[in-house]
Design a protein around this motif. Structure first.
Motif, PDB file in Angstrom:
ATOM      1  N   ALA A 116      25.862  42.831  44.107  1.00  0.00           N
ATOM      2  CA  ALA A 116      24.869  41.791  44.404  1.00  0.00           C
ATOM      3  C   ALA A 116      24.471  41.881  45.872  1.00  0.00           C
ATOM      4  CB  ALA A 116      25.434  40.409  44.090  1.00  0.00           C
ATOM      5  N   ARG A 117      23.177  41.724  46.105  1.00  0.00           N
ATOM      6  CA  ARG A 117      22.632  41.744  47.460  1.00  0.00           C
ATOM      7  C   ARG A 117      21.774  40.506  47.637  1.00  0.00           C
ATOM      8  NH1 ARG A 117      23.010  46.906  45.664  1.00  0.00           N
ATOM      9  NH2 ARG A 117      23.912  48.444  47.066  1.00  0.00           N
ATOM     10  N   GLU A 118      21.258  40.332  48.837  1.00  0.00           N
ATOM     11  CA  GLU A 118      20.414  39.171  49.136  1.00  0.00           C
ATOM     12  C   GLU A 118      19.240  39.063  48.161  1.00  0.00           C
ATOM     13  OE1 GLU A 118      19.602  35.689  50.961  1.00  0.00           O
ATOM     14  OE2 GLU A 118      21.305  36.961  51.467  1.00  0.00           O
ATOM     15  N   GLU A 119      18.638  40.206  47.818  1.00  0.00           N
ATOM     16  CA  GLU A 119      17.489  40.158  46.895  1.00  0.00           C
ATOM     17  C   GLU A 119      17.891  39.741  45.486  1.00  0.00           C
ATOM     18  OE1 GLU A 119      18.544  44.606  47.387  1.00  0.00           O
ATOM     19  OE2 GLU A 119      18.204  42.957  48.752  1.00  0.00           O
ATOM     20  N   SER A 120      19.188  39.779  45.162  1.00  0.00           N
ATOM     21  CA  SER A 120      19.653  39.330  43.848  1.00  0.00           C
ATOM     22  C   SER A 120      19.363  37.838  43.664  1.00  0.00           C
ATOM     23  CB  SER A 120      21.151  39.590  43.685  1.00  0.00           C
ATOM     24  OG  SER A 120      21.443  40.958  43.861  1.00  0.00           O
ATOM     25  N   ILE A 121      19.490  37.064  44.736  1.00  0.00           N
ATOM     26  CA  ILE A 121      19.215  35.624  44.664  1.00  0.00           C
ATOM     27  C   ILE A 121      17.720  35.389  44.473  1.00  0.00           C
ATOM     28  CG2 ILE A 121      19.254  33.468  45.984  1.00  0.00           C
ATOM     29  CD1 ILE A 121      21.972  34.396  47.081  1.00  0.00           C
ATOM     30  N   ALA A 122      16.899  36.112  45.213  1.00  0.00           N
ATOM     31  CA  ALA A 122      15.445  35.989  45.046  1.00  0.00           C
ATOM     32  C   ALA A 122      15.034  36.403  43.638  1.00  0.00           C
ATOM     33  CB  ALA A 122      14.726  36.831  46.098  1.00  0.00           C
ATOM     34  N   GLY A 145      20.910  29.248  35.930  1.00  0.00           N
ATOM     35  CA  GLY A 145      21.088  30.662  36.244  1.00  0.00           C
ATOM     36  C   GLY A 145      22.536  30.984  36.541  1.00  0.00           C
ATOM     37  N   ILE A 146      22.959  32.166  36.091  1.00  0.00           N
ATOM     38  CA  ILE A 146      24.304  32.670  36.394  1.00  0.00           C
ATOM     39  C   ILE A 146      24.148  34.059  36.997  1.00  0.00           C
ATOM     40  CG2 ILE A 146      26.560  33.360  35.492  1.00  0.00           C
ATOM     41  CD1 ILE A 146      26.131  31.421  33.160  1.00  0.00           C
ATOM     42  N   LEU A 147      24.655  34.240  38.205  1.00  0.00           N
ATOM     43  CA  LEU A 147      24.685  35.547  38.846  1.00  0.00           C
ATOM     44  C   LEU A 147      26.070  36.132  38.611  1.00  0.00           C
ATOM     45  CD1 LEU A 147      23.368  37.688  40.634  1.00  0.00           C
ATOM     46  CD2 LEU A 147      24.165  36.403  42.628  1.00  0.00           C
ATOM     47  N   ALA A 148      26.144  37.181  37.794  1.00  0.00           N
ATOM     48  CA  ALA A 148      27.413  37.844  37.479  1.00  0.00           C
ATOM     49  C   ALA A 148      27.437  39.166  38.224  1.00  0.00           C
ATOM     50  CB  ALA A 148      27.532  38.076  35.972  1.00  0.00           C
ATOM     51  N   ALA A 149      28.452  39.369  39.056  1.00  0.00           N
ATOM     52  CA  ALA A 149      28.494  40.575  39.884  1.00  0.00           C
ATOM     53  C   ALA A 149      29.898  41.145  39.969  1.00  0.00           C
ATOM     54  CB  ALA A 149      27.986  40.259  41.285  1.00  0.00           C
ATOM     55  N   VAL A 150      29.974  42.460  39.973  1.00  0.00           N
ATOM     56  CA  VAL A 150      31.248  43.137  40.191  1.00  0.00           C
ATOM     57  C   VAL A 150      31.615  43.009  41.664  1.00  0.00           C
ATOM     58  CG1 VAL A 150      32.422  45.383  40.152  1.00  0.00           C
ATOM     59  CG2 VAL A 150      30.871  44.752  38.286  1.00  0.00           C
ATOM     60  N   ASP A 151      30.635  43.235  42.530  1.00  0.00           N
ATOM     61  CA  ASP A 151      30.856  43.177  43.970  1.00  0.00           C
ATOM     62  C   ASP A 151      29.918  42.138  44.569  1.00  0.00           C
ATOM     63  OD1 ASP A 151      31.769  43.965  46.555  1.00  0.00           O
ATOM     64  OD2 ASP A 151      30.001  45.228  46.771  1.00  0.00           O
ATOM     65  N   LEU A 156      27.323  35.731  50.243  1.00  0.00           N
ATOM     66  CA  LEU A 156      26.314  35.709  49.176  1.00  0.00           C
ATOM     67  C   LEU A 156      26.735  34.756  48.057  1.00  0.00           C
ATOM     68  CD1 LEU A 156      23.602  36.977  48.706  1.00  0.00           C
ATOM     69  CD2 LEU A 156      24.717  38.779  47.402  1.00  0.00           C
ATOM     70  N   ARG A 157      28.027  34.677  47.783  1.00  0.00           N
ATOM     71  CA  ARG A 157      28.528  33.715  46.790  1.00  0.00           C
ATOM     72  C   ARG A 157      28.158  32.297  47.217  1.00  0.00           C
ATOM     73  NH1 ARG A 157      32.879  30.316  46.808  1.00  0.00           N
ATOM     74  NH2 ARG A 157      33.583  29.640  44.765  1.00  0.00           N
ATOM     75  N   GLY A 164      22.199  26.623  43.644  1.00  0.00           N
ATOM     76  CA  GLY A 164      22.434  25.974  42.358  1.00  0.00           C
ATOM     77  C   GLY A 164      22.738  26.931  41.219  1.00  0.00           C
ATOM     78  N   PHE A 165      23.070  28.170  41.534  1.00  0.00           N
ATOM     79  CA  PHE A 165      23.406  29.151  40.504  1.00  0.00           C
ATOM     80  C   PHE A 165      24.909  29.196  40.299  1.00  0.00           C
ATOM     81  CE2 PHE A 165      19.755  31.588  42.621  1.00  0.00           C
ATOM     82  CZ  PHE A 165      18.802  30.905  41.886  1.00  0.00           C
ATOM     83  N   TYR A 166      25.288  29.357  39.044  1.00  0.00           N
ATOM     84  CA  TYR A 166      26.680  29.671  38.768  1.00  0.00           C
ATOM     85  C   TYR A 166      26.929  31.093  39.256  1.00  0.00           C
ATOM     86  CZ  TYR A 166      27.179  25.671  35.623  1.00  0.00           C
ATOM     87  OH  TYR A 166      27.248  24.417  35.098  1.00  0.00           O
ATOM     88  N   VAL A 167      28.168  31.374  39.628  1.00  0.00           N
ATOM     89  CA  VAL A 167      28.554  32.717  40.038  1.00  0.00           C
ATOM     90  C   VAL A 167      29.705  33.150  39.149  1.00  0.00           C
ATOM     91  CG1 VAL A 167      29.519  34.132  41.898  1.00  0.00           C
ATOM     92  CG2 VAL A 167      27.825  32.364  42.428  1.00  0.00           C
ATOM     93  N   ALA A 168      29.619  34.365  38.625  1.00  0.00           N
ATOM     94  CA  ALA A 168      30.712  34.941  37.837  1.00  0.00           C
ATOM     95  C   ALA A 168      31.076  36.271  38.479  1.00  0.00           C
ATOM     96  CB  ALA A 168      30.285  35.141  36.389  1.00  0.00           C
TER      97      ALA A 168
END
Length: 188
Positions: A116-122, A145-151, A156-157, A164-168
């Motif tokens: 995940a990078r900064e543009e992942s949120i956008a 929204g759920i942002l699921a990332a290995v790294d 960024l989390r 307001g996004f969930y993070v996995a």
């Protein structure tokens, strides 16, 4: 003894021969450069294909965990991986779409990232903003929204949570939600 005219003709013959050798050398260099350009283009295609395969691998790795989270934690009835929609020549792709009707009446968009990078949120914001244009049948649902990332970096989390996004994140080869107990998601 050679005359000046013979010397000039001899020099011209040597110069002509040298020019021909230079021309052959330049043609060979040009051919090699074209071959190198072709090899670089092919390598670029291979690297791009490898990136796509790694992304697909990550999405496949995330799906069982995300399906479990979506069904057990959020009560989702439908979990669909790799949803693609085309309307009026515009394309829209979601890694995982999940929703439930009835009293729950909510939809979740999951974006899966290897790194995940900064543009992942956008990108997540853009997906949620455009969602109802492509899925008007879910217009009455709360949308999360759920942002699921290995790294995913700690910074960024925190930024994703503030949006307001969930993070996995992955833990022991399983994706788990990584949100504080008092986390309040934002419905889009």
């Amino acid at each position: 003894m050679t005359t000046p005219a013979e010397e000039v003709w001899s020099l011209l013959r040597e110069l002509t021969k040298s020019q021909q050798e230079t021309d052959r050398s330049m043609q060979e260099t040009d051919r090699r450069m074209k071959d190198t350009d072709r090899q670089i283009r092919e390598l670029g295609k291979q690297i791009g294909g490898l990136g796509e395969k790694f992304g697909s691998f990550t999405e496949g790795l995330a799906l069982p965990s995300m399906e479990n989270i979506l069904r057990t934690r959020f009560g989702m009835e439908v979990v669909s991986p790799s949803v693609r929609v085309t309307k009026d020549g515009r394309h829209f792709e979601i890694d995982v779409l999940s929703y439930a009707n009835g009293p729950i009446n909510a939809a979740y968009v999951v974006e899966v990232k290897s790194h995940a990078r900064e543009e992942s949120i956008a990108q997540m914001k853009a997906l949620l903003t455009r969602f109802r244009q492509f899925f008007p049948e879910h217009g009455d649902k709360r949308l999360y929204g759920i942002l699921a990332a290995v790294d995913l970096s700690a910074e960024l989390r925190e930024r994703a949570l503030r949006e307001g996004f969930y993070v996995a994140r992955i833990h022991d080869q399983v994706f788990e939600l990584d949100v504080p107990a008092d986390f309040q998601p934002i419905a889009y």
